[in-house]
Design an enzyme around this catalytic site. Structure first.
Site, mmCIF file in Angstrom:
data_model
loop_
_atom_site.group_PDB
_atom_site.id
_atom_site.type_symbol
_atom_site.label_atom_id
_atom_site.label_comp_id
_atom_site.label_asym_id
_atom_site.label_seq_id
_atom_site.Cartn_x
_atom_site.Cartn_y
_atom_site.Cartn_z
ATOM 1 N N HIS A 63 0.820 -1.229 0.000
ATOM 2 C CA HIS A 63 0.000 0.000 0.000
ATOM 3 C C HIS A 63 0.849 1.272 0.000
ATOM 4 C CE1 HIS A 63 -3.655 -2.195 0.478
ATOM 5 N NE2 HIS A 63 -3.332 -2.685 1.658
ATOM 6 N N ASP A 74 -2.827 -10.698 -2.245
ATOM 7 C CA ASP A 74 -3.331 -10.174 -0.971
ATOM 8 C C ASP A 74 -4.816 -9.818 -1.121
ATOM 9 O OD1 ASP A 74 -2.050 -8.761 1.727
ATOM 10 O OD2 ASP A 74 -3.812 -7.680 0.985
ATOM 11 N N HIS A 91 -6.236 -7.216 -0.284
ATOM 12 C CA HIS A 91 -6.377 -5.806 -0.625
ATOM 13 C C HIS A 91 -5.620 -5.470 -1.906
ATOM 14 C CE1 HIS A 91 -6.658 -6.180 3.829
ATOM 15 N NE2 HIS A 91 -7.717 -5.424 3.632
ATOM 16 N N ASP A 114 -4.386 -12.758 4.043
ATOM 17 C CA ASP A 114 -5.697 -12.273 4.505
ATOM 18 C C ASP A 114 -6.834 -12.738 3.590
ATOM 19 O OD1 ASP A 114 -4.498 -10.598 2.648
ATOM 20 O OD2 ASP A 114 -4.684 -8.772 3.849
#
Ligand SMILES: [Zn+2]
Length: 358
Positions: free
Chosen positions: A140, A177, A179, A264
């Site tokens: 990120h 991931d 995200h 995740d």
């Protein structure tokens, strides 16, 4: 690089693929507060699993701090300076969910440097594959700001190192991931020398990663986003990798495949809505190994991103390492696209077919 032989005295079989791991107790020094999910316990659990459950040989790759110059491959001087100024200070808030402690700057340099060392070990042919088991995570992190638990973008720094220092021409980054890796996408979306492919829950944090985000200018077609609604399982992920990622990878012919490996998407993860099991991570690793063998001599580097169920994450990492080391069968998980997934992917197929023959 030293060789560690966990478990009993087992001889190294010269025909088995050699795989390495980056581990280091200093990665536990960074903390964002006692109740934060991105905790030192994440790596503690993985390191304990390696110690107690891995019975096959793994090469140990010793990390080093990335230099300022290496961080500036990706980040602005201002961002580097802001993080540098947090060193030795108790608690600095950088973003609503991202903060530093006195040791965070040093730990973040060691994370980026760990990814670089692992990339070198694979690229220079010491080992076929590696897993950088590092934190804080990175995908990120934008050029000019920390966000989403990420300080420096480890995988982007490693990719730039391979391009600038090791003479790589084309790198594929696969990001599974939960995200979307906004920072990685933005680092490379104007260029064709890094192809960024991401599967992610959508809509979800950080809000980017639509089908329509497919690169800009010379980079058009070299960003591939596969936004997914919650509930996707092992078969769905394997199908996306087999039927979308694989043909793109074979056509692109990267020099190495880097993976932003977030756990995740595990069925028990507290932040996500995906349903990938322990064995599912092995299946995804296997898909990537096959692609790497067909395009770049098997060169494959995993870099840890998120994953907040300690048991699920450790087991997922174990299944990946077992595949990489040739210690497990190919998981019996089908790769066909279910009718429901087919319907969801239709607009995406149309977008991707503007640039790729899938
Ligand atoms: Zn994540």
């Amino acid at each position: 690089m030293e060789t560690v032989l966990p478990g009993k005295n087992r001889m190294t079989d010269p025909h088995r693929p050699r795989t390495g791991v980056v581990t280091d107790g200093r990665y536990l020094d960074h903390t964002m507060g006692g109740f934060h999910v991105e905790s030192p316990e994440r790596l503690e659990a993985i390191y304990a699993m390696i110690e107690q459950e891995i019975t096959f040989p793994l090469d140990h790759i010793t990390p080093r701090p990335a230099s300022r110059e290496e961080i500036l491959f990706v980040h602005t001087e201002e961002h580097f300076t802001i993080l540098q100024q947090t060193a030795g200070r108790e608690y600095i808030m950088l973003d609503p969910d991202t903060s530093t402690c006195a040791k965070s700057f040093d730990t973040a340099l060691l994370a980026a440097g760990g990814a670089i060392e692992a990339a070198d070990a694979v690229m220079l042919g010491d080992i076929e594959s590696a897993f950088a088991l590092i934190r804080p995570p990175g995908h990120h992190s934008e050029a000019a700001r920390a966000m989403g638990f990420c300080l420096f973008n480890n995988i982007a720094v490693a990719a730039e190192h391979l391009l600038r220092v090791r003479g790589c021409r084309k790198i594929l980054i696969v990001d599974w991931d939960l995200h979307h890796g906004n920072g990685t996408q933005h680092s490379f979306e104007h260029r064709p020398d890094v192809l960024y492919f991401s599967t992610h829950q959508f809509p979800h944090y950080p809000g980017t990663g639509r089908w329509s985000e497919k690169g800009q200018g010379e980079g058009k077609g070299f960003t591939l986003n596969v936004p997914l609604s919650p509930g996707k399982d092992d078969r769905d992920y394997r199908a996306v990798f087999r039927h979308i990622l694989r043909p793109v990878c074979l056509a692109y012919e990267p020099d190495i495949i880097l993976v932003s490996a977030g756990f995740d998407i595990h069925v028990n993860d507290p932040l996500g809505g995906m349903r990938v099991t322990d064995a599912g991570f092995g299946a995804l690793a296997r898909e990537l190994m096959d692609m790497a063998e067909q395009t770049c001599g098997g060169k494959l580097l995993f870099v840890l991103e998120g994953g907040y169920n300690l048991i699920g994450q450790s087991r997922g990492v174990r299944h990946v390492l077992q595949q990489l080391a040739g210690e497990a069968m190919n998981p019996d998980i089908p790769a066909d696209i279910s009718p429901l997934l087919e319907q969801e992917l239709q607009p995406g197929f149309r977008t991707i077919r503007e640039n790729w023959d899938i």
